[in-house]
Design a protein around this motif. Structure first.
Motif, short mmCIF file in Angstrom:
data_model
loop_
_atom_site.label_atom_id
_atom_site.label_comp_id
_atom_site.label_asym_id
_atom_site.label_seq_id
_atom_site.Cartn_x
_atom_site.Cartn_y
_atom_site.Cartn_z
N LEU A 262 -7.13 -1.43 -3.05
CA LEU A 262 -5.74 -0.98 -3.06
C LEU A 262 -5.71 0.48 -3.51
CD1 LEU A 262 -2.67 -1.47 -2.93
CD2 LEU A 262 -2.82 -2.36 -5.28
N THR B 264 -1.34 7.31 -10.28
CA THR B 264 -0.69 6.32 -11.12
C THR B 264 0.05 7.11 -12.19
OG1 THR B 264 -2.44 4.71 -10.74
CG2 THR B 264 -0.99 4.30 -12.61
N LEU C 158 1.87 0.68 -9.04
CA LEU C 158 0.62 -0.07 -8.94
C LEU C 158 0.84 -1.54 -9.30
CD1 LEU C 158 -2.39 0.44 -8.30
CD2 LEU C 158 -2.74 0.76 -10.75
N PHE D 226 0.38 -4.66 -6.71
CA PHE D 226 -0.52 -5.77 -7.05
C PHE D 226 0.25 -7.10 -6.98
CE2 PHE D 226 -2.99 -8.58 -9.74
CZ PHE D 226 -4.29 -8.25 -9.40
N THR E 196 -8.40 -1.60 -7.55
CA THR E 196 -7.46 -0.50 -7.40
C THR E 196 -8.12 0.86 -7.65
OG1 THR E 196 -6.76 -0.84 -9.70
CG2 THR E 196 -5.45 -1.90 -7.98
N PRO F 204 -5.48 1.92 -12.96
CA PRO F 204 -6.27 1.41 -11.84
C PRO F 204 -7.69 1.11 -12.31
CG PRO F 204 -6.00 3.79 -11.67
CD PRO F 204 -5.17 3.34 -12.84
#
Length: 182
Positions: A88, A93, A99, A103, A116, A129
């Motif tokens: 991903l 971020t 994020l 998810f 991530t 992440p």
């Protein structure tokens, strides 16, 4: 407000450094799933380096320079990721809300694993992440954010801030005079 400009070379290098980690550690992914728009450029570079297909969905939380809203899905993922190990990807971020929302959106689609990556994080980001390259507390402006940044700074009356960014003078001049949508 302080800005940190991320050049095309820096973007590519962040993706390369992460790709080396993936390859050297023999981490296997079935596909890259990116958050559109921000994750698209990063994902394209990673797709080349890691030889992976890209799928995307659109999650919007950006409002303007210095402001973000609550993330919401505006375009769904068009592929089945059930049983896949996915990477991903987004470009940054900031708070972590995008994020986390991404998810939470993907988890019910039953991928085998979600890993991530965002090249840049903010010190206050939660969740973080799994992988990232740099941490900054500045407002990040990517090389591909030219018109968006100019439009936002014009609305805020802060066009003098453009001096600290490495945008093309021709592009700056042009977009300062053309801020309406095409």
């Amino acid at each position: 407000m302080k800005f940190q400009y991320i050049s095309w070379d820096q973007i590519q290098d962040h993706c390369f450094q992460f790709s080396k980690t993936v390859i050297d550690k023999k981490i296997k992914f079935d596909r890259i799933v990116c958050i559109s728009r921000g994750g698209l450029v990063i994902s394209r570079i990673l797709s080349d380096f890691l030889k992976l297909p890209i799928s995307n969905f659109t999650l919007v939380s950006y409002a303007s320079v210095g402001n973000s809203g609550e993330p919401k899905i505006v375009e769904k993922l068009a592929v089945d990721i059930k049983g896949e190990s996915i990477l991903l990807v987004d470009e940054i971020t900031d708070k972590g809300t995008t994020l986390k929302a991404a998810f939470n959106y993907l988890k019910p689609l039953k991928p085998k694993k979600i890993t991530t990556f965002t090249p840049i994080i903010k010190p206050w980001s939660k969740p973080l992440p799994d992988y990232w390259q740099i941490k900054t507390d500045k407002w990040v402006v990517f090389a591909y954010d030219v018109r968006e940044t100019i439009d936002d700074l014009k609305k805020l009356g802060k066009l003098d801030s453009l001096k600290s960014l490495n945008f093309s003078p021709e592009q700056v001049k042009y977009f300062q005079n053309h801020t309406s949508k095409v």
